[in-house]
Design an enzyme around this catalytic site. Sequence first.
Site, mmCIF file in Angstrom:
data_model
loop_
_atom_site.group_PDB
_atom_site.id
_atom_site.type_symbol
_atom_site.label_atom_id
_atom_site.label_comp_id
_atom_site.label_asym_id
_atom_site.label_seq_id
_atom_site.Cartn_x
_atom_site.Cartn_y
_atom_site.Cartn_z
ATOM 1 N N LYS A 115 1.052 -12.181 30.851
ATOM 2 C CA LYS A 115 2.435 -12.654 31.040
ATOM 3 C C LYS A 115 3.201 -11.700 31.943
ATOM 4 C CE LYS A 115 4.855 -14.695 27.435
ATOM 5 N NZ LYS A 115 5.395 -14.629 26.047
HETATM 6 C C1 E4P Z 1 7.032 -17.235 24.414
HETATM 7 O O1 E4P Z 1 6.225 -17.068 25.313
HETATM 8 C C2 E4P Z 1 8.384 -16.662 24.468
HETATM 9 O O2 E4P Z 1 8.325 -15.280 24.650
HETATM 10 C C3 E4P Z 1 9.161 -17.041 23.237
HETATM 11 O O3 E4P Z 1 9.003 -18.422 23.014
HETATM 12 C C4 E4P Z 1 10.630 -16.662 23.282
HETATM 13 O O4 E4P Z 1 11.281 -17.199 22.169
HETATM 14 P P1 E4P Z 1 12.742 -16.739 21.689
HETATM 15 O O5 E4P Z 1 13.730 -17.222 22.692
HETATM 16 O O6 E4P Z 1 12.923 -17.414 20.360
HETATM 17 O O7 E4P Z 1 12.713 -15.249 21.604
#
Ligand code: E4P
Length: 296
Positions: A115
Amino acid sequence: MNAFTPRANAKILVDGGDPEETVRVKRLVGYVDGQTTNPTLISKNPEVRTLVSSGHKLSSRQELDEYKKIVQSISPLVGDAGVSIEVYADFDTTAEEMLAQGREMFSWIPNAYVKYPCTHEGLRAAQVSVREAMRVNMTLCFSQEQAAAVYAATKGSKAPVYVSPFVGRLDDRGDNGMDLVKNIKQMYEAGDGHVHVLAASIRHLKHLLGSFALETELVTAPGKVWEEWAGSSFPLPSADFVYQATDKTDRPLRSIAFKSVELNQAWESFDIRHDLTTKGIQQFVADYKSTLKQSA
Ligand code: E4P
C-alpha cells in the site's frame, strides 16, 4: 460458516490488524478473500497494544517485525485478494524510501499487496513497483483525479492494481463517499480494466450494500460490519436497490459530481492534492509513532 452463504459479487476483505478477527469473520461468513491493514490498525493489534501499554515501546525494526508476524499469520487465512501491507510514509518520505520498504514487505508473504498513498511520491513508488511485478494498493484516495493518476502511473501492470476510495471519511465531513466510488467506476469504463476499485473506510451495512450495487471489484470492512452482514443473513442489494446517502443523524449527504477526466495522460498532469489525504497521512504517522520508543 455455512455452505449457504451467498458469494457477494465483490471480493470481501477484512479491514483490520488482528488475525483472530480474520478467523472469526471467516468462521461466520465462510470465506475471506483478502485483508487490508494500515498503521492505525497495526497499532491496535492486541499484542502490540499489550507491549506498548506495559511500557515496552518498540524500535522501528521491532515494529516492522511485529507487522511481519501479523501479516504472516493472516496470509494463509485469506484468498486471492491478498493481504495489503502499508509502507510508512510521512511528508518527507521519498519514493525510493517507500520502494525499499515495499520490496521488503512484498517478500514477507506470497500474497502481498503493497500500500502506497495517493501522493506524488506514492505514485512514483507504485510506478516502479508494478514494473518490478509487485502488486500494489493505492490508498487514501479521495478524488477522481487521484484515481486517474493511479490508472496512468500503473498502466501496463500485469497484476490488477487496487485503488482504495475512502467512503466513510468523506461521509464524516458531509460528502457522499459512495459518489466517489460511483464516479471512479464510471471513469474507469473508458480504461483497460487494470485498476480494480476497493471500497474502503466502510462503516456499516448500507456502505456494504452500496458497494455491491456499484459492482466494485473488492470491498474491505472491519469485522463488526461483516458480523452485521452475517447476522442479517447476508443481504445483497436487490435489482431496485437505491443507496440512501445520509449521515448518522439521517441528514442527506452532499453529492460529489462526476468529472469528465481523460485517463490517457501522464500521471504527473493530474491535480492529486486532497486535504483528506494529508490528514490521513498525519494520522497514520501519529498512530505508528505511538508504538515507538521516543528515541526510535
Ligand atoms: C483500508 O485499506 C483503509 O485503510 C481503511 O478502510 C480506512 O478506514 P477508516 O477510515 O475507518 O480508518
